[in-house]
Design an enzyme around this catalytic site. Sequence first.
Site, short mmCIF file in Angstrom:
data_model
loop_
_atom_site.label_atom_id
_atom_site.label_comp_id
_atom_site.label_asym_id
_atom_site.label_seq_id
_atom_site.Cartn_x
_atom_site.Cartn_y
_atom_site.Cartn_z
N ASP A 51 0.64 -1.14 -0.05
CA ASP A 51 0.12 0.01 -0.12
C ASP A 51 0.78 1.24 0.04
O ASP A 51 0.64 2.24 -0.58
CB ASP A 51 -0.88 0.00 1.33
CG ASP A 51 -1.60 -1.54 1.41
OD1 ASP A 51 -2.56 -1.67 0.91
OD2 ASP A 51 -1.05 -2.18 2.13
N GLU A 296 1.17 -5.92 -6.39
CA GLU A 296 1.16 -4.90 -7.44
C GLU A 296 2.02 -4.06 -7.95
O GLU A 296 2.32 -4.06 -9.08
CB GLU A 296 -0.35 -3.90 -7.00
CG GLU A 296 -0.72 -2.90 -8.01
CD GLU A 296 -1.98 -2.25 -7.53
OE1 GLU A 296 -1.94 -1.10 -7.99
OE2 GLU A 296 -2.82 -2.63 -6.74
#
Length: 396
Positions: A51, A296
């Site tokens: 994140d 990601e």
Amino acid sequence: MSDPVLHSTAPATGGRDSAHCTAPAAPRSLNAAPPPLTWDVFCHVIDNWGDVGVCWRLCQQLATAGQRVRLWIDDAAALDWMAPGARAGHVPGVQIHPWPRGRADCPPPSLPPADVLVEAFGCHVPDAWVAALLPPVGRDGRPTVWLNLEYLSAEPWVARSHGLPSPVLSGPLAGRTKWFFFPGFTPDTGGLLREADLAQRQARFDAQAWRAASGPHDGPWVSLFCYEPGALPRLVVQPALATAQWLVAAGRSAAAWAALAPPLPIGAAARVLENVPQPGFDERLWACDLNLVRGEDSLVRALWAGRAFLWQLYPQDDGAHHDKLEAFLAWLDAPADWQAWLRAWNGVPGVDPPALTTERLARWQAAARAARDRLWTQDDLLTRLLAFVYGRRGTM
């Protein structure tokens, strides 16, 4: 380097089957550049790396583009090594503020309101905070923009959902609208984060000098950043990697490596590396012949590296990550043997990948470069995001 659960919140209206609402295109010409905006980016940390990694790259790129950025984060500890000096205010254009997640009280009243508020990965910002930081109309008299920056996926519904509105129908923010912004691999999505100087940095990078400075080794180099892939013991003994130098990331990757049962082949070596700033992680991927990445952010960095890679998605109990993998494979257009290894790396049942030979590894790299070339022809995420936001405000 992201590893939060890959999922998406469906827009409140329109649904995944609604007609695609495209982001406003950039103008052909402007008398003057649009004025800079104030952005509030909210980050809820799940794993400390993923994140923060995505949010920091976004904030830094916004600031480099002349925007004013405030990053609200509930655990900024990873920035101490990921972006040294950031918490001390040494990065121009970016302010870092603690976000006491779980408390509904308002932010400091001395802060001026924002023009754009971004909820990264669907983190929920309390109504009182949205009301305090993002009035419906900005100081310049133009509408403000409230965005949900979603997770990355290649699934087809992403393009249909990108840019859709999600109106608030009740509560203190009734009448306001949040907009869905989906990163993606195709021109009809929000694109991928890519620094403006990335190509120049890669052109200047000397992989051989990097390897020599890191410790000479004649075999292939492999970077390992993973969760706990069941196929790791099998990969280690593949013919192409018999004399590999393994560079193992700290944390869960190092723990997975320590749990290996088979010994390394004769001629192979391994080192566990300390965490490094984001540019240093990028250079590690540029220097290696095979990059094992997870989540990601590191997937995107592996794509820009143009090297062979295996991507491990965040494992989900319902197996949804296997559907996400298949969608990515459909976009990647990889050789069958590479697809088999990607499935095995992600624990797809019944997959028996062939031996990884030097010839196969070379074909993987050629396919990875072809994928990167396709992405280079597209606008990056920041370009599309700025066009979307300025378009919504009516300044383009």
